[in-house]
Design an enzyme around this catalytic site. Structure first.
Site, short mmCIF file in Angstrom:
data_model
loop_
_atom_site.label_atom_id
_atom_site.label_comp_id
_atom_site.label_asym_id
_atom_site.label_seq_id
_atom_site.Cartn_x
_atom_site.Cartn_y
_atom_site.Cartn_z
N HIS A 44 44.51 53.14 -46.09
CA HIS A 44 44.15 52.36 -47.27
C HIS A 44 42.97 53.03 -47.98
O HIS A 44 42.25 53.84 -47.39
CB HIS A 44 43.78 50.93 -46.85
CG HIS A 44 44.99 50.11 -46.49
ND1 HIS A 44 44.90 48.79 -46.16
CD2 HIS A 44 46.30 50.43 -46.41
CE1 HIS A 44 46.11 48.31 -45.89
NE2 HIS A 44 46.98 49.30 -46.03
N GLU A 83 40.08 52.00 -48.82
CA GLU A 83 38.77 51.77 -48.22
C GLU A 83 38.56 52.72 -47.04
O GLU A 83 37.45 53.22 -46.82
CB GLU A 83 38.64 50.32 -47.72
CG GLU A 83 38.78 49.25 -48.78
CD GLU A 83 40.20 48.75 -48.89
OE1 GLU A 83 41.16 49.58 -48.87
OE2 GLU A 83 40.38 47.52 -49.00
N CYS A 121 41.23 46.27 -42.93
CA CYS A 121 40.08 46.90 -43.59
C CYS A 121 38.88 45.96 -43.59
O CYS A 121 37.74 46.40 -43.47
CB CYS A 121 40.42 47.25 -45.04
SG CYS A 121 41.59 48.61 -45.16
N ALA A 126 58.98 61.42 -71.57
CA ALA A 126 58.13 62.56 -71.86
C ALA A 126 58.34 62.91 -73.32
O ALA A 126 59.48 62.95 -73.80
CB ALA A 126 58.50 63.73 -70.97
N THR A 160 72.06 60.11 -72.87
CA THR A 160 71.21 61.11 -72.22
C THR A 160 71.99 61.84 -71.12
O THR A 160 71.87 63.05 -70.97
CB THR A 160 69.95 60.43 -71.62
OG1 THR A 160 69.26 59.75 -72.67
CG2 THR A 160 69.00 61.44 -71.00
N ASP A 184 72.20 65.70 -71.72
CA ASP A 184 71.31 66.49 -70.87
C ASP A 184 71.96 66.93 -69.56
O ASP A 184 71.44 67.84 -68.91
CB ASP A 184 70.03 65.70 -70.54
CG ASP A 184 69.12 65.54 -71.75
OD1 ASP A 184 69.46 66.11 -72.81
OD2 ASP A 184 68.08 64.86 -71.62
#
Lengths: 338, 338
Positions: free
Chosen positions: B53, B55, B114, B181, B218, B222
């Site tokens: 974690h 912490e 923690c 993007a 797409t 692509d």
């Protein structure tokens, strides 16, 4: 995340970029001060000509943090702060480190020299980004060294030099930057784009620059005023980049007092000016690639408008990103440009 | 610049956002630790499920900084770090402050709690952003208080809640984000846009998510693979959002092993998944406004392409900005969305 010399210099850099374009005839400079136990005491920048240098602002904040002496907060003149610090520091700066993006000035001008102030306060270590090549101000590192301060130079020098470059260009000849506001989807048409905060920053830049170049088409379509009213500032001269000289003279920019308006497509006129902001759309963006040193984009996180402002192929490089309440502010340069 | 509680929490926030989308079935969390003299000792985040974690990562770095005991750097398992710190801290954390974007967990799962670790190390002050509402992990603040630690809650709570929201939604039902993007000028066509570093981050997100929704157009144009090969990861199931079921099955995405590909325009299929990434162009962006919780944009500082990917009117709000070597990475949400 690594917490090191670069981390503290980056804080100074980010703070300084907030005032890029506003500090002429001085450079944009940032400064971070750490206590002897490495607590960040202050991160400050030089904000405008006549205001204290970054180091003085940072020493003032650090002094208050170290001593709780609020009298110093009432002082705004650099020379007053210098004097007050020299008289009252009482060794509170012992062991302190100072990070500055530019070598502290050795020049006694409107303000006493930062290098001499730093040398007299018991500061232990000085981290410098760019070396000052200005013959009027250089030599600060030497002054500090002679006073027994440990000096480390060239910390993030590339980034510090990029921050300093507009000033260096301005001093040598001129600095030219293209500024535009766009939406996330690359449009610039269809009404107001930027936040009031962003527009106010642009007005502050106009107040400081001496020439604003604008595309003829933008003048015809937008009928702009192009002044600095949001900061109560001085309106720069205008060069309307246009082959034809015919413009409707009721367009507000022609009626701003104390301003010269030139209509021309002769860019050699730029040689009469030193700090030049170019505004406009796609055509001016394309043209700017030939002569703008830096590019400044205010991007609103919104979509809309009709079409993207340019489709020319260009690669830029991000120099600094800031965010105000709404917009992203990006300083960039053409990729590969020094 | 003001150096205060918010400044230190912001460091933790920025570090945590770098791993947003990568930490399931855990939340993205960041942690800053200051020495008794307010030196920043560490700023760390939770990086992926099974990793310590935030912490614990931050306590490990801070311990090394305070003691120079490099043995701890060899430990990567959370339980080992817990044990080592408990056995070797030797009161080095006395007076230390810990800033965490999320209440420290009280849950003993893959790693010990923690909150109990923090309580046993002599830490003086705990600053918490979001309160943990997860019944399995909440109560950490109470454990710390009972151990005599000063606790300040709700520090930058709005920003910390925004960081935590994907996890909260995922836990309650599902988290959906649209990722794209683009270039500076809003184009997404015309070849590769993002840096290798950005693309690698997207592959790491695909490895963690369970469904990838992609527009039919797409896929046709692509011919993508849509896997996680850049990180050697698992390819998520695919929902091709399309009315027609006809696709050329030689398109690479159909040949990825261990993946289910669904072709449908029925978005109710999303209910079978919990962590959903939507990719695509303008149509998917428009559609995403109806059901995406967050938006993630990788922006390359370049111009080119043919046309902007969308012109619909939308207002977003920036949640976090990061920069890699080339691109700007922006997490956003629709303006007005909670």
């Amino acid at each position: 995340m690594v917490i090191d010399t670069q981390f503290y210099m980056k804080l100074a850099l980010d703070e300084a970029w907030k005032y890029q374009g506003l500090t002429y005839p001085n450079p944009a400079v940032g400064c971070t001060i750490l206590s002897s136990q490495n607590e960040i005491l202050s991160v400050e920048a030089h904000k405008y000509a006549g205001a204290p240098h970054a180091e003085v602002e940072a020493l003032k904040s650090a002094y208050f943090r170290l001593t709780d002496d609020s009298k110093i907060l009432e002082l705004h003149e650099s020379s007053q702060i210098h004097t007050y610090l020299l008289q009252n520091h009482n060794n509170c700066f012992n062991g302190v480190s100072l990070y500055t993006t530019l070598e502290p000035c050795s020049h006694i001008g409107k303000t006493p020299s930062c290098a001499s102030l730093i040398s007299k306060l018991g500061i232990k270590k000085l981290f410098i980004g760019s070396t000052d090549s200005n013959p009027q101000a250089c030599g600060g590192a030497e002054i500090a060294k002679n006073a027994g301060i440990e000096v480390e130079s060239a910390v993030m020098q590339k980034e510090c030099d990029e921050l300093l470059k507009p000033f260096d260009l301005w001093r040598e000849e001129r600095f030219v930057f293209f500024k535009w506001a766009q939406r996330l989807n690359g449009t610039i048409d269809g009404g107001l784009i930027s936040s009031l905060k962003s527009r106010t920053l642009v007005h502050a830049m106009r107040d400081v620059c001496d020439l604003l170049v604008i595309g003829g088409n933008t003048v015809r379509v937008d009928r702009p005023t192009l002044d600095a009213r949001l900061v109560g500032g001085r309106a720069p001269d205008i060069l309307i980049y246009s082959r034809t000289k015919e413009f409707d003279k009721t367009i507000p920019l022609f009626s701003v007092e104390g301003r010269k308006v030139i209509i021309s497509d002769d860019l050699s006129l730029l040689k009469d000016y030193k700090n030049i902001i170019i505004e406009g759309g796609g055509k001016m963006f394309e043209l700017s690639m030939q002569f703008a040193d830096y590019h400044l984009c205010f991007m609103s996180p919104s979509t809309g408008g009709d079409s993207n402002f340019t489709t020319i192929n260009e690669k830029l490089e991000i120099l600094n990103i800031q965010k105000d309440e709404q917009d992203i502010i990006m300083w960039m340069k053409q990729k590969g440009n020094n």
